[in-house]
Design an enzyme around this catalytic site. Structure first.
Site, PDB file in Angstrom:
ATOM      1  N   HIS A  99      11.714 -61.564   8.942  1.00  0.00           N
ATOM      2  CA  HIS A  99      12.486 -62.752   8.586  1.00  0.00           C
ATOM      3  C   HIS A  99      13.586 -62.953   9.638  1.00  0.00           C
ATOM      4  CE1 HIS A  99      10.696 -63.313   4.621  1.00  0.00           C
ATOM      5  NE2 HIS A  99      10.857 -62.033   4.377  1.00  0.00           N
ATOM      6  N   HIS A 109       3.929 -62.469   8.713  1.00  0.00           N
ATOM      7  CA  HIS A 109       3.397 -61.364   7.912  1.00  0.00           C
ATOM      8  C   HIS A 109       2.106 -60.867   8.555  1.00  0.00           C
ATOM      9  CE1 HIS A 109       0.195 -60.441   4.891  1.00  0.00           C
ATOM     10  NE2 HIS A 109       1.063 -59.505   4.557  1.00  0.00           N
ATOM     11  N   VAL A 112      -2.899 -54.655   7.552  1.00  0.00           N
ATOM     12  CA  VAL A 112      -4.212 -54.046   7.754  1.00  0.00           C
ATOM     13  C   VAL A 112      -4.331 -52.927   6.731  1.00  0.00           C
ATOM     14  CG1 VAL A 112      -5.758 -52.828   9.324  1.00  0.00           C
ATOM     15  CG2 VAL A 112      -4.211 -54.577  10.221  1.00  0.00           C
ATOM     16  N   ARG A 113      -5.413 -52.908   5.960  1.00  0.00           N
ATOM     17  CA  ARG A 113      -5.520 -51.931   4.887  1.00  0.00           C
ATOM     18  C   ARG A 113      -6.957 -51.434   4.733  1.00  0.00           C
ATOM     19  NH1 ARG A 113      -4.655 -56.993   2.969  1.00  0.00           N
ATOM     20  NH2 ARG A 113      -6.297 -57.896   1.661  1.00  0.00           N
ATOM     21  N   HIS A 148      -3.150 -69.687  16.355  1.00  0.00           N
ATOM     22  CA  HIS A 148      -4.564 -69.718  15.991  1.00  0.00           C
ATOM     23  C   HIS A 148      -5.462 -69.363  17.168  1.00  0.00           C
ATOM     24  CE1 HIS A 148      -4.745 -70.992  11.790  1.00  0.00           C
ATOM     25  NE2 HIS A 148      -3.555 -71.507  12.025  1.00  0.00           N
ATOM     26  N   GLY A 261       1.924 -48.366  -9.903  1.00  0.00           N
ATOM     27  CA  GLY A 261       3.105 -47.526  -9.980  1.00  0.00           C
ATOM     28  C   GLY A 261       3.687 -47.193  -8.625  1.00  0.00           C
ATOM     29  N   ARG A 263       6.004 -47.635  -5.048  1.00  0.00           N
ATOM     30  CA  ARG A 263       7.442 -47.557  -4.797  1.00  0.00           C
ATOM     31  C   ARG A 263       7.999 -48.977  -4.635  1.00  0.00           C
ATOM     32  NH1 ARG A 263      10.919 -46.743  -0.246  1.00  0.00           N
ATOM     33  NH2 ARG A 263      12.604 -45.268  -0.716  1.00  0.00           N
TER      34      ARG A 263
END
Length: 304
Positions: A99, A109, A112-113, A148, A261, A263
């Protein structure tokens, strides 16, 4: 032929990506440094939260790494895939939100997961997800086209329709349905990616992560010295309210973290430091503020 997932390789890449992002963003800011908070999760795993605040360029930013384990996937992950119910899981990822102070520099933003869901006696189910998107407060076609163009570059070599497919998914995902309004100018969003086999899917996830800085930093450098005043800051705070609404109502990562649950401090680091809500506010017709929603927050093909 599909091979099993190399979780250790994913973890090593994500830790390296976090280091690379933080070093580049600190250098770009020129003043502030990320503070690191290493944490452990009682159910299993933990992470490294890194937050920058009060910088010369960035008012607040975070780059988080997490690798968490759990006995049962939360509803945010299993609702769309009932075959995952009852499996234990591990989830790894790097998530970034920046920000800036200057309203002419967009918020951005990136995520990668990797997920794996396990059950004894059966093959593990795994998939990658992520992407990056841009949320300007004042729109510039040059910036949106550059963003893009790099997103398309990140998809090169992974199929002729990959950019257009994940660009469309991003437009649809980062959308505030209760406002009938896009969050920003989009980018890439993908999820449940496993059909290419582990190595190719991992390669695509790395390409997305590695293309974020080339997409974002040139825009930052182009806009960081644009003069602004109270009007622009007030509009930035108003638009940041939309960012908060999306993250708390729709964002899968936020919902997954809270439902599992996770953090809370790390999950909610994505929220801006200041935001306001004004009842039934409307921008002056023909103003730059009106142009944002009228021209830039409309899904379109930026590359022609």
């Amino acid at each position: 032929m599909s091979t099993g997932p190399d979780v250790a390789a994913v973890r090593a890449y994500l830790l390296e990506l976090q280091d690379c992002l933080c070093a580049a963003l600190e250098q770009c800011d020129g003043g502030a440094h990320f503070e690191e908070d290493i944490w452990q999760r009682e159910e299993g795993g933990g992470g490294r939260t890194r937050v920058l605040s009060g910088g010369a360029l960035f008012e607040k930013g975070g780059v988080n790494f997490s690798h968490v384990l759990g006995a049962t996937l939360p509803a945010a992950a299993s609702a769309r895939r009932p075959e995952l119910a009852g499996r234990n899981f591990e989830a790894l990822g790097v998530s970034l939100v920046m920000h800036p102070c200057n309203p002419y520099v967009p918020t951005s933003h990136m995520n990668v997961r990797f997920f794996a869901a396990h059950r004894a006696g059966t093959e593990s189910l795994w998939w990658f997800g992520g992407g990056f998107d841009l949320t300007p407060y004042y729109g510039f076609e040059e910036d949106a086209c550059h963003w893009h163009r790099i997103a398309r570059d990140a998809c090169a070599g992974f199929g002729a329709d990959t950019y257009l497919r994940y660009k469309k998914w991003c437009d649809e995902y980062f959308y505030l349905h209760h406002r009938n309004e896009a969050r920003g100018v989009g980018g890439l969003f993908f999820d449940d990616l496993n059909e290419w086999g582990f190595e190719r899917c991992f390669g695509f996830a790395r390409s997305v992560g590695d293309h974020f800085l080339p997409a974002y930093l040139p825009i930052v450098e182009r806009r960081r010295r644009v003069q602004f005043g109270e009007r622009e800051r007030a509009f930035q705070s108003y638009r940041r309210g939309r960012y908060v609404e999306f993250n708390l109502l729709y964002d899968r990562g936020t919902l997954f973290g809270l439902q599992s649950g996770g953090r809370a401090e790390s999950i909610l680091m994505s929220l801006p430091p200041l935001a306001v809500w004004q009842y039934a506010w409307r921008p002056e017709p023909g103003s730059p503020e009106a142009e944002l929603t009228g021209k830039f927050l409309q899904p379109r093909e930026w590359l022609g």
